[in-house]
Design a protein around this motif. Structure first.
Motif, PDB file in Angstrom:
ATOM      1  N   GLU A  14       0.837  -1.114   0.039  1.00  0.00           N
ATOM      2  CA  GLU A  14      -0.185   0.123  -0.122  1.00  0.00           C
ATOM      3  C   GLU A  14       0.747   1.352  -0.018  1.00  0.00           C
ATOM      4  N   PHE A  15       1.938   1.060   0.381  1.00  0.00           N
ATOM      5  CA  PHE A  15       2.991   2.271   0.246  1.00  0.00           C
ATOM      6  C   PHE A  15       3.729   2.290  -1.139  1.00  0.00           C
ATOM      7  N   PRO A  16       4.006   3.254  -1.805  1.00  0.00           N
ATOM      8  CA  PRO A  16       4.567   3.467  -2.930  1.00  0.00           C
ATOM      9  C   PRO A  16       6.063   3.387  -2.808  1.00  0.00           C
ATOM     10  N   ALA A  17       6.898   2.591  -3.677  1.00  0.00           N
ATOM     11  CA  ALA A  17       8.363   2.305  -3.574  1.00  0.00           C
ATOM     12  C   ALA A  17       8.854   3.605  -3.676  1.00  0.00           C
ATOM     13  N   VAL A  18      10.041   3.943  -3.070  1.00  0.00           N
ATOM     14  CA  VAL A  18      10.713   5.340  -3.181  1.00  0.00           C
ATOM     15  C   VAL A  18      12.128   4.973  -3.542  1.00  0.00           C
ATOM     16  N   THR A  19      12.523   5.454  -4.541  1.00  0.00           N
ATOM     17  CA  THR A  19      13.880   5.132  -5.094  1.00  0.00           C
ATOM     18  C   THR A  19      15.011   5.980  -4.406  1.00  0.00           C
ATOM     19  N   THR A  20      16.288   5.486  -4.358  1.00  0.00           N
ATOM     20  CA  THR A  20      17.242   6.088  -3.790  1.00  0.00           C
ATOM     21  C   THR A  20      17.255   7.633  -4.376  1.00  0.00           C
ATOM     22  N   ALA A  21      17.247   7.886  -5.573  1.00  0.00           N
ATOM     23  CA  ALA A  21      17.318   9.242  -6.000  1.00  0.00           C
ATOM     24  C   ALA A  21      16.128  10.164  -5.125  1.00  0.00           C
ATOM     25  N   GLU A  22      14.958   9.607  -5.011  1.00  0.00           N
ATOM     26  CA  GLU A  22      13.955  10.367  -4.406  1.00  0.00           C
ATOM     27  C   GLU A  22      14.326  10.594  -2.895  1.00  0.00           C
ATOM     28  N   TRP A  23      14.866   9.637  -2.424  1.00  0.00           N
ATOM     29  CA  TRP A  23      15.313   9.810  -0.924  1.00  0.00           C
ATOM     30  C   TRP A  23      16.414  10.875  -0.836  1.00  0.00           C
TER      31      TRP A  23
END
Length: 594
Positions: A14-23
């Motif tokens: 239910e939580f969208p995946a977050v990429t390293t670049a976004e972090w």
């Protein structure tokens, strides 16, 4: 079994995946333009910890490493008891029996006089077939083992033997002890729950070594045992099976977890290098103990908090047994109150926190897996470098010097406030009432002066003695040995008490390698420094020790009548340390919060 519930896969779909670049973008935004690199935490081991780890960290390791083997049972709670010289140990054996009925799973005896030990009484009170017992001895480990086998014939012992022949790392002086250690191995062959050989990594940790140094130098010690002990009657596999590790655990929570995990991984590498069977890897036992290096006499209850984080690191890192020291062991006689608190810490972590129920809880952590790998790489490089230069014992002196260099930097960081010891150099209790007599403690030959807190701590103790002497108008004087280069610690601590505009121009510090002293009488206090030779001659003069007596270690506290001590200070050429604009008494008063 058919009625065993099937574990459902854990998913956070239910939580969208977050990429390293976004972090990274979010991190930059939160820092409002500040470079994220400023958040890196440099370690004395030669690498830095990142402020952020993501799944790519495991990919860089070639995928998630396999979890460490799950122990057959949770760690053993094994408190230590010291059997003093000249006693038979009956009192400590009775204390051990009491501890075993109140939460302890085993006992570690530190024995100063093997011939005097009441071995048969020990075997009667602590059934050796079922009781985990460790023994640290200063001499004759094979003789003690022989007595134990005789006292309990046909019994397979449980526990360990640690031979500590002197102020050097075990394994660094093998030439004189090979026969005794080989006999220890032979006496315990066929005893799978007893380890007759110790690698004392705590020796390095309690002198201030970095985590990678502790791992590397422990492996160097083990390599010396594996190379030197096998002979026609004792195989390398038997030596390896008899080895266990003693490790001191520091308050650096995650670093200490990774240290134990890296040790286990490199142990497998070491055995492979000696062409030993892979199944021996799982037999390694690690006995962890809370570090003396980080303990303090000031605000001593803070030691309880340090011991809690240290104990948690030990068990989460995979220690097989754990000894938690009493919080007041630096200055108090053994007592049931502090011993019970120490013993119950393991019980709480196991029974109430449930820390023994999970296999390798650090497994899969981006941060801890990376830290484990980095420590293992640094330690293995250092191990190989030491072996290439001759290994132990050839490199013993250099290893000690390398550790001293790291410890000296630690002292500097503590003095400047960069490294915090709660209750000692920050958040001090200015109104603290000591639960011990400073003069008696400083005179004690058993007082541990190798700790990180000592330079700051001894200044507080010596200052308290000075103000007490002044208030009583004592007609005696004292010289307190503060340690090597402690004047620099005093200067840097003093600067921390001043506002920027108040800071005076300070005189150059005393020459490197000299000893720092405090001369104290009812009338004055003066900070001084002297060479080692000056102080040796001064101490011999005060206590009338003839020069032909070779082995004389001066105590930290020297007292005499005022006239004698004042004249001796002048004759032996001690130099005063000056702080421009401030007298020594003003400096000490400021440091004491007066």
């Amino acid at each position: 079994m058919s009625d065993t519930p099937t574990a459902a896969p854990v998913s956070f779909a239910e939580f969208p995946a977050v990429t390293t670049a976004e972090w990274q973008a979010r991190l930059t935004r939160e820092l409002k333009g500040q470079d994220p690199a400023t958040l890196r935490w440099p370690l004395p081991d030669g690498f830095s910890l990142e402020p952020f780890y993501h799944r790519e960290a495991l990919a860089a390791l070639g995928g998630p490493p396999a979890p460490l083997p799950h122990p057959l049972a949770p760690w053993l709670n094994v408190p230590a008891l010291t059997v003093p010289r000249g006693t038979d140990g009956r009192a400590q054996i009775d204390q051990a029996a009491n501890a075993l009925t109140n939460g302890a799973d085993g006992i570690h005896f530190i024995i100063h006089d093997v011939p005097a030990l009441a071995v048969h009484y020990l075997a009667e009170q602590l059934p050796l077939a079922s009781t985990f017992v460790g023994y640290t001895v200063l001499a004759a480990p094979d003789e003690l083992l022989s007595q134990l086998v005789e006292a309990a014939p046909g019994t397979a012992l449980r526990g360990f033997m640690r031979f500590a022949p002197g102020p050097v790392p075990e394994g660094a002086e093998l030439a004189d002890y090979r026969a005794a250690l080989r006999r220890c191995v032979r006496l315990t062959t066929g005893m799978p729950d007893f380890r007759a050989l110790a690698v004392n990594g705590a020796f390095f940790g309690n002198r201030g070594a970095t985590a990678s140094q502790q791992i590397a130098f422990s492996l160097n010690t083990a390599a010396a045992l594996l190379a030197e002990l096998p002979d026609a009657e004792t195989t390398a596999a038997e030596v390896a099976a008899a080895i266990h590790l003693h490790v001191a655990i520091m308050p650096g929570y995650f670093l200490e977890i990774a240290k134990l995990r890296a040790l286990r991984r490199l142990w497998a590498t070491l055995l492979h290098g000696f062409c030993l069977p892979a199944e021996l890897n799982a037999n390694l036992r690690i006995h962890a103990m809370t570090a003396t290096w980080t303990q303090t006499t000031l605000d001593a209850h803070t030691n309880l908090l340090r011991h809690t984080t240290e104990a948690m690191s030990a068990v989460l890192g995979g220690a097989d047994s754990l000894a938690v020291a009493p919080f007041d062991c630096l200055f108090a006689e053994a007592n049931e109150f502090s011993a019970r608190l120490a013993r119950n810490l393991s019980v709480l972590l196991r029974e109430e926190a449930g820390l023994g129920r999970v296999q390798d809880p650090a497994a899969g952590s981006y941060y801890l897996e990376t830290l484990t790998d980095q420590l293992a790489q640094e330690a293995w490089t250092l191990f190989q470098r030491t072996e290439a230069q001759g290994g132990l014992p050839a490199m013993r002196g250099q290893l000690i010097e390398d550790i001293k260099a790291v410890a000296t930097e630690t002292f500097r960081r503590i003095a400047s406030g960069q490294q915090v010891i709660v209750g000692t150099n920050r958040f001090q209790n200015k109104n603290e009432q000591f639960h011990f007599h400073p003069k008696k403690l400083l005179r004690s030959a058993d007082f541990d002066v190798t700790r990180a807190a000592y330079p700051t701590e001894v200044l507080r103790l010596a200052t308290a003695m000075h103000f007490e002497r002044r208030d009583r108008k004592s007609k005696r004087a004292a010289v307190v040995l503060l340690g090597a280069n402690t004047n620099q610690v005093i200067l840097e601590n003093f600067l921390q008490t001043l506002q920027e505009h108040e800071r005076p121009e300070l005189a150059a510090s005393h020459p490197a390698g000299t000893l720092s002293l405090l001369y104290s009488s009812a009338e004055e206090a003066t900070l001084m420094y002297a060479t080692l030779d000056q102080f040796q001659k001064f101490a011999r003069f005060i206590y009338q020790i003839p020069t032909e007596k070779q082995h004389f270690i001066p105590p930290a506290l020297l007292t005499s009548d005022l006239a004698t001590l004042h004249e001796a200070v002048r004759v032996f050429g001690f130099q005063e340390m000056k702080v421009q604009g401030y007298s020594t008494e003003e400096v000490l008063a400021r440091l004491q919060g007066r």
